[in-house]
Scaffold this motif. Structure first.
Motif, mmCIF file in Angstrom:
data_model
loop_
_atom_site.group_PDB
_atom_site.id
_atom_site.type_symbol
_atom_site.label_atom_id
_atom_site.label_comp_id
_atom_site.label_asym_id
_atom_site.label_seq_id
_atom_site.Cartn_x
_atom_site.Cartn_y
_atom_site.Cartn_z
ATOM 1 N N MET A 1 27.891 9.187 -27.870
ATOM 2 C CA MET A 1 28.487 8.431 -26.689
ATOM 3 C C MET A 1 27.176 7.727 -25.518
ATOM 4 O O MET A 1 27.376 6.896 -24.959
ATOM 5 C CB MET A 1 29.964 8.452 -26.128
ATOM 6 C CG MET A 1 31.092 7.745 -27.295
ATOM 7 S SD MET A 1 30.970 6.652 -27.825
ATOM 8 C CE MET A 1 32.305 6.782 -28.278
ATOM 9 N N ASN B 1 34.421 8.025 -20.927
ATOM 10 C CA ASN B 1 33.410 7.238 -20.770
ATOM 11 C C ASN B 1 33.660 6.358 -19.769
ATOM 12 O O ASN B 1 33.799 4.989 -19.387
ATOM 13 C CB ASN B 1 33.437 6.476 -22.225
ATOM 14 C CG ASN B 1 32.810 7.707 -23.045
ATOM 15 O OD1 ASN B 1 32.277 8.112 -22.908
ATOM 16 N ND2 ASN B 1 33.761 7.682 -24.349
ATOM 17 N N TYR C 1 32.177 3.241 -19.353
ATOM 18 C CA TYR C 1 33.120 1.663 -19.648
ATOM 19 C C TYR C 1 32.714 0.330 -19.468
ATOM 20 O O TYR C 1 32.294 -0.966 -19.667
ATOM 21 C CB TYR C 1 34.527 1.856 -19.781
ATOM 22 C CG TYR C 1 35.785 0.864 -20.505
ATOM 23 C CD1 TYR C 1 35.732 -0.329 -21.358
ATOM 24 C CD2 TYR C 1 37.015 0.671 -19.501
ATOM 25 C CE1 TYR C 1 36.176 -0.403 -21.581
ATOM 26 C CE2 TYR C 1 37.384 -0.435 -19.990
ATOM 27 C CZ TYR C 1 37.657 -0.940 -20.919
ATOM 28 O OH TYR C 1 38.880 -1.641 -21.358
ATOM 29 N N LEU D 1 35.879 3.797 -26.686
ATOM 30 C CA LEU D 1 35.260 4.074 -25.975
ATOM 31 C C LEU D 1 36.233 5.197 -24.761
ATOM 32 O O LEU D 1 36.186 5.822 -24.484
ATOM 33 C CB LEU D 1 34.363 3.450 -24.469
ATOM 34 C CG LEU D 1 33.259 2.877 -24.989
ATOM 35 C CD1 LEU D 1 32.461 2.062 -24.250
ATOM 36 C CD2 LEU D 1 32.213 3.777 -25.540
#
Length: 671
Positions: free
Chosen positions: A1, A247, A251, A304
């Motif tokens: 990510m 995250n 985000y 996410l």
């Protein structure tokens, strides 16, 4: 990510590419006759000259503050660099947009000879340049500094720089545009009995210049900093729940990234249908942008965060945006009761017009506040705020980020306003045929509503964003949830001082407009009196004198509001302590929101009541009702274009200053 973080600056860059693409398309359009180009050239020269002088003045202030940050704060070098970058980016957002707007105006006027659809397309594409430049620079700057520093707390300097420039742009541009507008209207319409934008009025070029520096450059800088500050607030709160959602900082940037692509796609939705409804065509773009965002946000949230509750918070934010737009249009459009009631009240004179306008302004605070209150509670509890307040506050911040997902389109709508206003002025001064003037008038009438709608949107997003910023401040200075009791006189004193500042700030900005307008009135009167041939049209007025008057006034008078915004919260924090400053922030958020709503909506309603009468209602132009409506509009102008919009910036500058200098405030104060 981790690699996804690079999507954000890429999206920002793509937005700037499309801004350049639309700018190139607009500039390819025919600029019309030599006379039209001469008028547009005078507007362009005045606007760019003012903006250059304003930015030189602001640059001095920014450099001084950068040195203070450098020596007073830990990691001062990184924060100072971010501060200067934020200031430069905010200035660039306004500068890019205005440089296109002052060229799109004459092309819109010429395109009006080919019909409504062509003229509307040129005007909107010109506005889209500003919209895409604003969101592109905002996302590019915020994400790049986060990637560079790796610590969201160090990116606060970038947000503070954006906020400070926004305040100066709003105040300076607002003083310029309304001093010129009020001065020109009082002498031209009321005393001389000549139409708006009549070339015999010495203030007419200053008025047209002001439309750009206030509504284009000012709003561009305003929503640039709103976008940056709101994203930062969500990222700061995300750092608190990083153990729950890994995250959480990324985000908000990803939501902003997909929203940019939604705005780019939605620009192509804006086309006039067979019904010829301009407002509906513009709303197609906003609606398309919102719907694409709603769809994309689901997949971003699922990928996410893995928690659908955060998607619900984003739905709340988009719903608030839609409702704020609808409510603001209701109170400021010529098609609804509020504006009609002010126009009807004008039949019995200026006093009843003023009473009706103030009443509508006060009334207009009700529904937006209810929407914001319900939105705050919904976004807090839908993500589980009852169980974990940190996640609840993050939900509110995500709602604010989602509300700003349509910023590109909203800024495009706002910048459309001064372009069409200028196009109408150019058509009038160049004596274009009546059918062309009818097209520019239709475009301008909608432009008044779009400008009002964007102001309501901006202050609504400021309220949500400021609440998230307040939560960030409270955490930074280690104030527990039970520390802010109204039984504590220190908190209460701070609350009263915070509630007071919007009124003092508005008094200073309104007074500045009044003083500058007084000078413009006297100058226009002098020219009518001392230069023979102006009224007959055989001699041109000395337009430059009025431009110079309002330029000097704007640059001189914007210093005090800027000083109040930074110095007062720091003084409260250092002298009275962090609890007093917390109360101060609550006071300014609550009262600033109400006062801004009242001024923005009341001023917009006054303006369109005058437009309604000029279109033939209640006696039409030249009637006693029209004269009364001009008086109301004259008072409403600094309400909606100077003090009201500047309060939006004030709220966030104060909160950003509190966060940035929180390390100086911890443990401070005599109480």
């Amino acid at each position: 990510m981790e690699g996804l973080i690079f999507i954000a600056p890429l999206a920002g860059f793509i937005s700037l590419v499309f801004a350049a693409f639309f700018a190139k398309g607009v500039l390819k359009e025919d600029a019309g006759s030599k006379r039209m180009q001469e008028i547009a050239g005078a507007i362009q020269e005045g606007a760019m000259a003012y903006l250059n002088r304003q930015y030189k003045t602001i640059a001095v202030v920014s450099i001084i503050l950068a040195f203070l940050i450098l020596f007073l704060l830990n990691d001062g070098m990184k924060i100072a660099v971010g501060f200067l970058a934020g200031a430069i980016s905010s200035a660039a957002a306004g500068y890019i947009g205005m440089s296109v707007s002052v060229r799109a105006n004459v092309r819109t006027a010429h395109a009006a000879s080919s019909g409504l659809e062509k003229a509307m397309s040129v005007a909107f594409r010109g506005g889209a340049v500003t919209g895409l430049a604003v969101v592109g620079l905002a996302l590019l700057g915020t994400s790049s500094f986060y990637i560079l520093y790796g610590d969201v707390n160090l990116v606060v300097g970038f947000g503070f720089g954006a906020s400070l420039i926004s305040l100066f742009a709003r105040v300076g541009g607002g003083i310029f545009t309304k001093a010129a507008d009020v001065g020109a209207d009082l002498v031209g319409k009321i005393e001389a009995g000549i139409p708006e934008d009549d070339p015999r009025n010495a203030g007419v070029i200053a008025d047209n210049v002001g439309d750009n520096v206030g509504d284009c450059a000012g709003m561009g800088a305003d929503l640039f900093e709103t976008y940056v500050v709101t994203a930062l607030a969500a990222m700061l709160l995300g750092s608190l729940i990083i153990n729950t959602f890994e995250n959480a900082i990324l985000y908000p940037l990803m939501l902003g990234s997909v929203a940019i692509f939604a705005s780019i796609i939605s620009v192509f939705f804006v086309k006039i249908g067979k019904d010829g409804d301009i407002m509906r065509a513009l709303y197609k773009g906003v609606g398309g942008s919102a719907l694409i965002c709603l769809l994309a946000f689901y997949f971003v949230t699922d990928a996410l965060m893995g928690d659908i509750r955060l998607y619900y918070a984003s739905l709340v934010g988009v719903a608030i945006m839609v409702l704020m737009v609808v409510i603001t249009e209701y109170y400021t459009s010529t098609r609804h009761r509020p504006v009609e009631s002010i126009a009807a009240a004008s039949e019995t004179g200026a006093a009843t017009n003023m009473i009706a306008g103030l009443s509508i302004g006060f009334e207009s605070t009700l529904m937006p506040t209810v929407v914001i209150v319900v939105g705050i509670l919904a976004s807090y509890f839908v993500v589980g705020g009852a169980a974990d307040s940190s996640i609840g506050l993050y939900g509110i911040a995500i709602a604010a980020v989602a509300m700003l997902s349509t910023t590109g389109m909203i800024v495009a709508l706002d910048s459309y306003g001064p372009i069409t206003d200028n196009a109408g002025g150019i058509a009038q001064m160049a004596k274009l045929p009546a059918d062309v003037r009818k097209v520019t008038d239709d475009l301008d009438a909608v432009g008044n509503t779009t400008k009002a709608v964007t102001k309501g949107y901006a202050i609504g997003s400021a309220a949500l964003g400021a609440l998230a910023l307040f939560a960030d401040y409270r955490i930074k200075v280690n104030l527990g949830e039970q520390a802010l009791s109204l039984d504590d006189p220190v908190v209460l004193v701070g609350l009263f001082l915070g509630a007071l500042l919007p009124f003092v700030f508005s008094a200073v900005t309104m007074s500045a407009v009044g003083k500058a307008a007084f000078e413009v009135v006297n100058e226009v009167r002098r020219q009518f009196r001392e230069i023979p041939g102006i009224m007959e049209g055989t001699k041109k007025p000395e337009y430059g004198h009025c431009v110079d008057i309002v330029t000097k006034a704007a640059l001189h008078e914007m210093a005090m509001p800027g000083f109040l915004a930074v110095a007062v919260p720091l003084l409260v924090g250092v002298v009275l302590g962090p609890k007093a400053l917390a109360g101060f922030l609550i006071g300014i958020i609550a009262v600033g929101l109400m006062l801004a709503l009242m001024m923005d909506n009341g001023g917009g309603a006054w303006d369109n009541a005058k437009k309604l009468i000029e279109d033939g209602a209640h006696g039409g132009k030249g009637s006693e009702a029209h004269k009364a409506a001009v008086v109301g509009d004259t008072v409403g102008d600094p309400f909606k274009d100077t003090s009201g919009p500047a309060l939006n910036a004030l709220i966030k500058v104060v909160n950003m200053a509190a966060i940035l200098f929180s390390s100086l405030i911890i443990g401070g104060g005599f109480f």
